[in-house]
Enzyme design. Structure first.
Site, PDB file in Angstrom:
ATOM      1  N   SER A 237     101.659  12.830  39.132  1.00  0.00           N
ATOM      2  CA  SER A 237     100.977  11.547  39.256  1.00  0.00           C
ATOM      3  C   SER A 237     101.202  10.755  37.981  1.00  0.00           C
ATOM      4  CB  SER A 237      99.486  11.764  39.485  1.00  0.00           C
ATOM      5  OG  SER A 237      98.910  12.245  38.289  1.00  0.00           O
ATOM      6  N   LYS A 238     100.699   9.519  38.005  1.00  0.00           N
ATOM      7  CA  LYS A 238     100.888   8.605  36.869  1.00  0.00           C
ATOM      8  C   LYS A 238     100.478   9.227  35.542  1.00  0.00           C
ATOM      9  CE  LYS A 238     101.238   3.801  37.812  1.00  0.00           C
ATOM     10  NZ  LYS A 238     100.594   3.177  38.960  1.00  0.00           N
ATOM     11  N   ARG A 239      99.441  10.052  35.628  1.00  0.00           N
ATOM     12  CA  ARG A 239      98.916  10.608  34.378  1.00  0.00           C
ATOM     13  C   ARG A 239      99.918  11.543  33.693  1.00  0.00           C
ATOM     14  NH1 ARG A 239      96.557  15.665  35.153  1.00  0.00           N
ATOM     15  NH2 ARG A 239      96.857  15.653  37.398  1.00  0.00           N
ATOM     16  N   GLY A 241     102.929  10.679  33.191  1.00  0.00           N
ATOM     17  CA  GLY A 241     103.938   9.821  32.542  1.00  0.00           C
ATOM     18  C   GLY A 241     104.795   9.126  33.570  1.00  0.00           C
TER      19      GLY A 241
END
Ligand code: GLU
Length: 473
Positions: A237-239, A241
């Site tokens: 996911s976005k977290r 990177g």
């Protein structure tokens, strides 16, 4: 019987950028087609008008072009095939494999609620309706009784009980096809022989097999590739990177480096880690080497592999590949002279760079504008006692070194002679000279710094310091 030509495809929905997971799926399709001397096609699945955008389509096309995953033939836009989709739905109706469902959205809601605890998936009450009513309706697939089995190149044999499959909608009330129908029809019309995609679609392979069977079409071979997880083992996911291929381009990864990394992410061929040519990969890529467990992103590995690709890349190519990063750091296009200097420095820059961004940063000392800004910690060596007087004496000596002798060996000798004569440690001059010439920017061995800067620039930078405020402190 001759075996048909292998045709693979990448079929992204254009709702965002080229996701790194999608890029890997595309690569697997691309290399497998190459390995089998087949074709790799691109189909944009743009039937969901609300979520699909032209910008996303373009981002996917650009991302693939940059990554070097080239598709064969024209791009197929799924939205252009709606007639074929509707025709297939009619064919299924005629064959009794589909039916008209007149349930209203409210009716469906109630039916769903009622069926929630049952052990059979959704079946519409209109399943056995024989009359054709003059009412809005969808066309639903009539899931047959029994079991469905597939043999997947990655996941092995899988069997589902059909009672777990919904009587899914094939054609909506407005006549538009659903994903499940469109994908089967398009794959069939494109003569796709192997469907290689993310394992989030595994259960769809069961549903689609039933549609293929109902239409009497040849079922493609399946390979469902586990998704990529973050370094912590959680779904990417976005977290974690960057997610889009273009973000890796902007971080300075080489297309070849990223291809190599993504290929190795969940696919193994003995212990071979590094693949520098397309031929090398095409020769050995097979579906059986794909791991059935999720792959974890590993940024250190990505850096390592990319660093190896940087080392392998011819210097001239690297200069071109890094030109955007160099121009950014230089705040403008590099002059021919500066470009030549960066090129000459390339062998010292490469081993210190994992990305093109690193490479530009390693070359920054060559691009600094005079007088250099030397502040904070970087200016410390210039404030030491004797620093400026040593710099002045050294500058005089360097001045007398003839231009043709301005080489690494001669400079090294000159510096060594100086420290021996003055009976001082090399740091006494090394540190202030480096500070004066680089202002604290990363730099290679000192004699290389002088060699690559050239006589004129070296002396000018040294004199800037000698005549500046540092001299007065
Ligand atoms: N369009 C689907 C997606 O982006 C892929 C369909 C397929 O590969 O069958 O998830």
């Amino acid at each position: 019987m001759t075996t048909p030509k292998v045709i693979t495809r990448f079929a992204p929905s254009p709702t965002g950028f080229l996701h790194i997971g999608g890029a890997r799926t595309a690569l697997f399709n691309y290399y497998f087609a190459k390995h089998m001397s087949g074709e790799f096609r691109l189909r944009i699945e743009d039937t969901d008008k609300e979520r699909s955008t032209d910008a996303a389509t373009q981002a996917i096309i650009d991302g693939m072009k940059w990554l070097g995953v080239h598709h064969d033939g024209d791009i197929v836009f799924q939205s252009k095939n709606s007639e074929d989709h509707a025709k297939a739905a009619m064919e299924l109706l005629e064959r009794g494999a589909a039916y008209r469902c007149y349930a209203t959205p409210e009716e469906l809601e109630t039916l769903r609620d009622a069926g929630r605890d049952g052990d059979t998936a959704f079946r519409s009450p209109y399943r056995d309706e024989e009359k054709v009513l003059d009412k809005p309706h969808t066309i639903r697939f009539r899931v047959p009784e029994g079991k469905t089995q597939i043999t997947d190149h990655v996941q092995g044999d899988i069997t589902w009980d059909n009672k777990n499959f919904d009587d899914l909608v094939l054609l909506r009330a407005d006549g538009t096809p659903t994903y499940m129908l469109a994908v089967v029809v398009d794959d069939h019309n494109m003569d796709v022989t192997h469907v290689i995609r993310g394992d989030d679609h595994l259960i769809n392979a069961g549903r689609q097999t039933l549609i293929y069977e109902a239409l009497g079409w040849k079922i493609p071979q399946w390979a469902h590739v586990p998704l990529i997880h973050g370094p912590d083992g959680k779904k990417l996911s976005k977290r974690h990177g960057a997610l889009g291929a273009e973000a890796y381009r902007d971080m300075g990864y080489l297309p070849g480096g990223l291809r190599n990394y993504l290929l190795k992410l969940g696919w193994a061929h003995g212990d071979t880690e590094l693949f520098f040519t397309e031929e090398q990969i095409s020769k050995v890529f097979d579906l059986e080497g794909i791991n059935s467990a999720p792959a974890r992103l590993d940024f250190d590995k990505m850096d390592f592999i990319n660093g190896q690709h940087i080392l392998q890349e011819p210097n001239k190519n690297l200069l071109e590949l890094a030109s955007g990063f160099l121009t950014d750091l230089n705040e403008g296009t590099l002059s021919d002279d500066l470009e030549q200097r960066v090129l000459a420095a390339m062998d010292t820059l490469k081993p210190r760079s994992k990305t093109l961004k690193d490479l530009a940063e390693q070359a920054r000392y060559l691009m600094l504008k005079r007088p250099l800004e030397i502040t904070g910690k970087s200016s410390k060596p210039l404030r030491k006692e004797d620093a400026i007087s040593h710099l002045s004496a050294l500058t005089l000596r360097l001045k007398s070194l003839e231009e043709p002798n301005w080489s690494e060996t001669e400079i090294q000798r000159l510096l060594q002679d100086y420290v021996s004569e003055h009976d001082i440690g090399f740091g006494k001059i090394g540190q202030p000279v480096r500070a004066a010439l680089t202002g604290g920017a990363p730099s290679p061995d000192l004699s290389w710094v002088l060699t690559l800067l050239g006589k004129e620039e070296t002396l000018a930078r040294l004199e800037d310091v000698i005549t500046s405020d540092f001299a007065k402190d």
